[in-house]
Enzyme design. Structure first.
Site, mmCIF file in Angstrom:
data_model
loop_
_atom_site.group_PDB
_atom_site.id
_atom_site.type_symbol
_atom_site.label_atom_id
_atom_site.label_comp_id
_atom_site.label_asym_id
_atom_site.label_seq_id
_atom_site.Cartn_x
_atom_site.Cartn_y
_atom_site.Cartn_z
ATOM 1 N N ASN A 1 -4.723 22.414 -2.827
ATOM 2 C CA ASN A 1 -5.356 22.457 -4.143
ATOM 3 C C ASN A 1 -4.268 22.952 -5.092
ATOM 4 O O ASN A 1 -4.043 24.150 -5.243
ATOM 5 C CB ASN A 1 -6.569 23.384 -4.152
ATOM 6 C CG ASN A 1 -7.691 22.860 -3.270
ATOM 7 O OD1 ASN A 1 -8.035 23.470 -2.262
ATOM 8 N ND2 ASN A 1 -8.259 21.725 -3.637
ATOM 9 N N THR A 2 -3.613 22.000 -5.710
ATOM 10 C CA THR A 2 -2.396 22.306 -6.456
ATOM 11 C C THR A 2 -2.632 23.283 -7.597
ATOM 12 O O THR A 2 -1.812 24.175 -7.842
ATOM 13 C CB THR A 2 -1.783 20.999 -7.011
ATOM 14 O OG1 THR A 2 -1.583 20.098 -5.927
ATOM 15 C CG2 THR A 2 -0.464 21.269 -7.694
ATOM 16 N N CYS A 3 -3.746 23.141 -8.302
ATOM 17 C CA CYS A 3 -3.978 23.955 -9.504
ATOM 18 C C CYS A 3 -4.001 25.448 -9.195
ATOM 19 O O CYS A 3 -3.631 26.269 -10.041
ATOM 20 C CB CYS A 3 -5.287 23.545 -10.172
ATOM 21 S SG CYS A 3 -5.296 21.844 -10.773
ATOM 22 N N VAL A 4 -4.451 25.800 -7.989
ATOM 23 C CA VAL A 4 -4.545 27.229 -7.636
ATOM 24 C C VAL A 4 -3.538 27.605 -6.559
ATOM 25 O O VAL A 4 -3.621 28.688 -5.976
ATOM 26 C CB VAL A 4 -5.980 27.584 -7.171
ATOM 27 C CG1 VAL A 4 -6.933 27.524 -8.342
ATOM 28 C CG2 VAL A 4 -6.436 26.656 -6.045
#
Length: 311
Positions: free
Chosen positions: A278-281
């Site tokens: 989960n790239t955003c986090v």
């Protein structure tokens, strides 16, 4: 184009000068260095051998390898035993070998002193590098001037308006004159982050958060630490791009990466499974691979995946 035809008669080590566009005191240090390099190399034993400028169709081109290219370059440039007329003949007979194996003369490319944009989005079909440049053909004798003018247009004159617009916009956000307090390397680091990310074992353990099946002492997480330590510079950039969406680290490295890189154990995942993120986090779901070799192979394969298949 600079690689295209750098063979030209500019000057010789014996004082002969023919087609150089620069004063002699510019070229002498370069000639001296070239000859020092030549005398240290295996080319010296070939220096006395006559060279044909063009080979038959059943053989390779004169540009087939670096040694042959250098031999011709040095012989034409520096051998004053060759008359100017003969040098010109040799130069005129030189061919460019394309990737398809075709031999092409410079004149056959029909180049003129113009720049042709790669897309219609630029709003013009061509730009003249010289007044009336579209009527001036590029030849072996003016190729160096063409290369310099072309590069100058691509990297300077042709993008002057865009660079000014960028500078004006940046200046509205942050006055450029205040950047004079920093060196170019410091300014690049603050704006772009670390372009060649580096870390050590202490950084990874201190600033990475293992959770949900992993702890700082679990064998799977320690294998992960060893894999990160063994990565090359390009592999580290690919890993960061995969896990954070950016191939560089902020100033200060992993300690200033927020949110922290979190590593959790991917459930119901066997040896053949791949990590997902989960790239955003900055959330990496990593199977508990039995060996570091398998983990690195699966992790690097995942970094090459485009799109959201492993998200």
């Amino acid at each position: 184009m600079a690689v295209f035809y750098r063979i030209a008669i500019q000057s010789s080590i014996y004082g002969c000068r023919s087609m150089s566009m620069f004063p002699q005191h510019y070229g002498d240090p370069l000639k001296k260095k070239d000859m020092e390099d030549l005398n240290k190399s295996e080319l010296t034993k070939f220096y006395h051998i006559p060279i044909k400028a063009a080979l038959n169709n059943h053989s390779d081109t004169v540009f087939s390898d670096e040694i042959k290219l250098k031999m011709i370059n040095y012989i034409i440039d520096f051998d004053c035993s060759i008359s100017l007329e003969r040098k010109q003949e040799l130069i005129n007979d030189l061919k460019l070998c394309t990737k398809n194996g075709l031999e092409v003369a410079l004149e056959d490319l029909a180049l003129t002193f113009t720049y042709l944009p790669s897309s219609s989005i630029y709003g013009y079909t061509q730009a003249e590098l010289l007044p009336n440049g579209s009527s001036i053909n590029v030849t072996i004798n003016n190729l160096e001037a063409y290369c310099e003018l072309l590069l100058n247009f691509i990297l300077q004159d042709g993008i002057a308006k865009q660079m000014k617009a960028f500078s004006d916009g940046f200046n509205e956000v942050f006055p450029l004159k205040k950047l004079t307090a920093f060196s170019a390397a410091e300014a690049r680091l603050m704006i772009c982050g670390e372009q060649y990310p580096h870390w050590n074992r202490e950084d990874i353990i201190s600033y990475t958060e293992p959770k949900l099946g992993y702890s700082k002492d679990s064998p799977g997480f320690l294998r992960f630490v060893n894999v990160l330590l063994g990565m090359s510079g390009n592999e580290r950039k690919a890993f960061l791009q995969f896990t954070t969406g950016c191939s560089s680290l902020p100033p200060g490295g992993l300690s200033n990466l927020h949110p922290r890189l979190t590593v959790v154990r991917k459930v119901d995942a066997g040896v053949g499974s791949y990590p997902s993120v989960n790239t955003c986090v900055h959330y990496l779901k990593l199977p508990d691979y039995p060996t570091e070799k398998i983990m690195k192979e699966r992790l690097l394969t995942a970094t090459k995946e485009k799109g959201f298949h492993l998200n």
